[in-house]
Design a protein around this motif. Structure first.
Motif: not given
Length: 371
Positions: A172-177, A83-86, A161-170, A48-54
């Motif tokens: 990105l979805f939160l940022m979209f919403f 954003f994903l492309v960049v 890396v696994l937790n980082g990937l899950v965090t990044a995916i969540l 959630l924090v990462v999504a808000l910052l993004l």
């Protein structure tokens, strides 16, 4: 005749002090309980924090598209894809080379510290090696850990890396919403809250969003300028590891005061080891000039860059955040301190005798995109 203490006033003062102490103790217990709950919920709060910052970085282009008549879902989708492309381009062009050279960067910093110790032990300082060896060894280990943690945190976000990937995916979805439905959040929140909370909470949320967005966007812009100018200076002087040092300068810009000192120290140490004392002094001069330009030119241009925090508060916040959560804590310490300052200022307005200025009706849409 000497004055005597009044037993009545003394007892009243003691009772008042006891009541205030009990209230302060209850506040501290409540704060500790809140921190404990946040710690238990960190796996949810971190995305959630990462999504808000993004979202603070991506909301301006989404707002631009929405004002041009684009549907909210379409604008959010286009901005998210861009954003994903960049981000993918940055990873391909920067992250891989930086990660491959991180070990060399750490070795260079360590060798630079050893060279400084040898220089301090000789004339004219003649400092006893036994007096500084313990501190230097400790600093060496801390810098090793800090550089490694900085690279790991930048490119994975968490310890694995696994937790980082899950965090990044969540995130990105939160940022979209947030980009899609953010402007409807505060009106919805006001309808759910009872009484005065329906007014206070949305106002605090809007001010917090404005402060957070101003901090993130301005620090990113200033960090980019610092990285470009310092990287260009390092390239002209002929210092190796220009790209990792430029990336480190950009990331360190999000930790005010402390980050600039840390990145500058690393660059000077690398120049000292690879090119010698003269080039190290030239690099130091370049960093000082860029920092002066940042403080006297860049900062006045970007008027909303800061959070209105005193330098001492920033230092204490960064120190506390680093002790509690390492590099992640140091990165989030200043925004959190700024949000606390926003809440405190609002409470002080409500508790003051003079009524505050009425809120303007033209709240920018970006102020309602938080969650």
């Amino acid at each position: 005749m000497p004055a005597t203490l009044s037993s009545t006033k003394t007892a009243a003062a003691l009772r008042r002090s006891a009541r205030v102490s009990l209230e302060v103790l209850l506040i501290l217990v409540a704060a500790a309980a809140a921190l404990w709950i946040l710690g238990r919920m960190w796996s949810v709060l971190w995305p959630l924090v990462v999504a808000l910052l993004l979202t603070t970085l991506t909301w301006p282009p989404a707002r631009f598209l929405r004002r041009r008549g684009w549907a909210p879902a379409l604008a959010a989708s286009v901005v998210t894809v861009l954003f994903l492309v960049v981000a993918a381009g940055v990873v391909a062009l920067i992250a891989v080379p930086v990660a491959s050279e991180s070990g060399e960067l750490t070795d260079g910093v360590t060798e630079g510290i050893e060279k400084l110790r040898e220089w301090a032990a000789g004339p004219p300082f003649n400092i006893d090696d036994a007096e500084i060896s313990g501190g230097i060894d400790s600093a060496t280990e801390r810098i090793k850990d800090s550089v490694g943690s900085m690279v790991t945190t930048l490119f994975t976000g968490v310890s694995t890396v696994l937790n980082g990937l899950v965090t990044a995916i969540l995130a990105l979805f939160l940022m979209f919403f947030f980009l899609k439905d953010g402007p409807r959040f505060l009106p919805w929140l006001a309808r759910q809250l009872p009484g005065r909370l329906a007014t206070d909470i949305p106002v605090v949320a809007a001010r917090s969003w404005d402060a957070l967005g101003a901090f993130v966007r301005s620090q990113a812009f200033v960090g980019l300028l610092d990285a470009i100018f310092i990287g260009l200076g390092l390239w002209i002087v002929g210092v190796p590891l220009v790209l990792p040092l430029a990336v480190l300068t950009f990331v360190s810009a999000f930790v005010p005061i402390v980050g600039a000192v840390f990145a500058g120290l690393v660059a000077v140490l690398i120049a000292l080891v690879s090119n010698g004392l003269t080039d190290a002094l030239i690099v130091l001069a370049i960093i000082l000039v860029v920092q002066q330009l940042e403080g006297n030119v860049f900062q006045p241009i970007i008027q909303s860059r800061g959070l209105g925090l005193h330098a001492a508060v920033v230092l204490l916040a960064v120190t506390l955040g680093a002790n509690l959560a390492g590099v992640v804590g140091s990165l989030l310490a200043v925004p959190v301190a700024g949000l606390i300052a926003v809440i405190w200022n609002y409470l002080r307005e409500q508790l003051s005798d003079v009524p505050p200025e009425p809120e303007t009706d033209g709240t920018p849409p970006g102020a309602t995109a938080s969650s």
